[in-house]
Structure formats: C-alpha cells, structure tokens
Design an enzyme around this catalytic site. Sequence first.
Site, PDB file in Angstrom:
ATOM      1  CB  CYS A  80      -0.927   0.016   1.219  1.00  0.00           C
ATOM      2  SG  CYS A  80      -2.124  -1.328   1.271  1.00  0.00           S
ATOM      3  CG  HIS A  93      -6.177   1.778  -0.214  1.00  0.00           C
ATOM      4  ND1 HIS A  93      -5.068   2.429  -0.722  1.00  0.00           N
ATOM      5  CD2 HIS A  93      -5.687   0.797   0.598  1.00  0.00           C
ATOM      6  CE1 HIS A  93      -3.974   1.869  -0.228  1.00  0.00           C
ATOM      7  NE2 HIS A  93      -4.319   0.874   0.554  1.00  0.00           N
ATOM      8  CB  CYS A 105      -0.422   0.651   7.646  1.00  0.00           C
ATOM      9  SG  CYS A 105      -2.091   0.492   6.968  1.00  0.00           S
TER      10      CYS A 105
END
Length: 409
Positions: A92, A365, A395
């Site tokens: 991510c 996302h 994160c």
Amino acid sequence: MSSAYIIDACRTPRGLGKAGKGSLSEIHPQRLGSTVLRALAERNNLNTAEIDDVIWGTSCQKGRHGGDLGRMSALDAGYDVKCGGMTLDRFCGSGLTSVNLAAASIMSGMEDLIVAGGCEMMSSYGVDNDLPLLMDSGNEHLRELHPQPQQGVSADAIATLEGIDRQALDSLAVESQRRAAIAIENGHFEKSLVPVYHDDGRLALAKDECPRPSTTLEGIASLKPAFTNLADYALNDEGLTYRQLLNARYPIDINHVHHAGNSSGVADGAAAVLLASEDYVARNHLKPRAKIIAMANAGDCPTLMLNAPTLATTKVLEKAGLQLEDIDLFEVNEAFAVVVERYIRHLGIDREKINVNGGAMALGHPIGATGSVLVGTMVDELERRNLKRGLVTMCTGGGMAPALIIERV
C-alpha cells in the site's frame, strides 16, 4: 544537499474497483497511468526529454499490471524515449515510496526532474490476489518466523489488543464520509482531478465513484463484520487459518469489528507528482508549490502489520527536527478505521488536523496509487488553508510505513 520541490500533482478520479461495475474497469492500467503523466506534462509545458525518470508504484505486478508499468505508461503518454521508468512495490505504500525515492534522488544531486506516482486497477484482480501471503510452498520458514494473516484480520486484532470498540471505528468511518462529501461539494479536489476517457473519446469518469455520503451510524451498525469467516478459512491442505497465524504470536480471542463501512474501498486509480531540483526550478522559471522536508521508513510487527505509521511519524519528525505541534495537517491512509484511530490515540493528534477531506474509507484505496494521491491532496489543502507543513504516512503489508513531511512554498 540539493532541495527537492513539488511542482505539481494530479490524479484520476477513483473508480469502484470491481470488474464490470467500476467506470474505469475497462481501461488498461497503462492508459490510466498515462492519463496523469500526460496531464503533468501538458499542465507544466514540460520537455519530457528532460525528465530523468518516472518512478512508479504498483503493488500487483502481474497480468495487465506487469512489464514495468512506469515505463510503459510514460511511453503511452507520449513522453520522449529518453525518459526512463521503473516500477516498485511496497504494498500500500508504493505510491508514497515513489515520491520519497524521487525526492532522495534529487536531494542527492543525481537527478533534476522526476515524475513519481502510481497506479492500481483493483477491478482486474479484486481483493483475492493470488495465493494468501506466505502460503505458497517453500515459505514455511518465514511463516514460522513472522506469521502474517490477512490485513483485515490484523485490523480486528489490533482493535482487540488496543481496546478500541466498533462504535469508535464506525464513528470515524461516518466522519470520513461526511468530510469527503463536503470536500467534493466545495471543489477541494478539483485542482488535481484529471478526467479519464476511453480510447474512442467517450468520458469514462470525471469524479470519485466510491463515496457514500448518505452513510449513517445507524446504517453501518447493521453491517456484519467482514473478516470473521475469512479468519477461519483453510489456507492449505493442513487446514492452517489466518486466525491460527495471528494466534501464533497473539493468543487472543479476536473481536471482529471491521466491515465494508469502516474499511478502505476497493478502487481503481492513478496519481502522479512532479518533483524538481532547485537548479532546474531556477533555470526553467518554475513555480514550486511545496518543498520536501524529510522522508522516513519504519518497520513494525509483520503479524499485526498495520501499526508502523506511528513509528514512521516519530522517525520522520526526528529527521526534520520538528515536533508534532509543528505539523498543521496529517494525511494517514484509512486502510482500516483502527489504523487512524490508534494513530490519533497514541500520538495525541488533533482530530481536526487529520484527513480533513475524508480518506480511503470514503474515497477508496487504489493500492499502488494512494500514497501519491495523498501527497497531492496535502499540497492542495495546505494551499487552500494557507498553512505551512503537512505529514503523510500509511501502513503497508509486511508491517511497514513510509512517511513524508512537506512544507508549502
């Protein structure tokens, strides 16, 4: 050491990351990437032969995402062949790491002009991407050293260990939707948004597709936890489960509190950030929008996986010689509500300074792109509010977090 400046940033709207349902799902990832790369070149009248590199983040580097998407997107955008391109994966954090590496190359004096960014088309693979992490044959040794469950199971475990209840997480999710709705209504994203078109000229998407502005506490209270059954899904022939992986390090009774409403939306999208050295800015009479102050990376427990943003924040503040009170705005990716809620509680962050335009729980996302999206969002918001400094962190899988501090020029 040279200074690195952010000249411009742009992004596509975020589309629903579901095949056949999202408005971007039929677009090739390199076409989505080339959309933002072309926009940066046109908006800033760039001679693309002078771009030293394109540093690109993409987490799922297979299928349509494979084959160095950064280079292919640059070629697709019509960039001069002298401009190279590379693609990286920090899960991510890929899109934020691309910006950090671009800044580091410029600050070292090795490069003068770099485009950093990322793209992810989650509609092309969904959330069930290949084998579960560390489940493939040959990874038994690493699995014993660092058992790594699915991220949603880790999110529920963190909430359990921290004593954070579902009501607090649901409240944060509803607030994210509320803030995103206000931002969209008032045009806070318009400076960076670039519409996406099909090859035949038809408009594919011009605004974010994921937000659900009608979300209420009462409404999401009825949603069932998303990771209860997944935690007990047999991952191999021996019947190993995510719950067992988690319990190998944290023998707890997990309170499952995350669901579709307080987790990040699966999305498609791309974003890009243009960075330049002080010398290049002066020679070409560019007007910087922000200056890179410090970058950092931090690692934490791979089993819990999602807690490193707190450490990365402490580390990047130390590198910058700053305190929390010196930061005017924070962008912390809302991978799951507990990530931001824990961050706020551990660091004592003012809730009015963090994710002020909503976050991934509302806006989605697109994994490899989100970090670059957040950098652009931060630049826009510092300018809109006439503020000075912003901190971006998120994160990632494997228990990591990149972080960045920028200062408005």
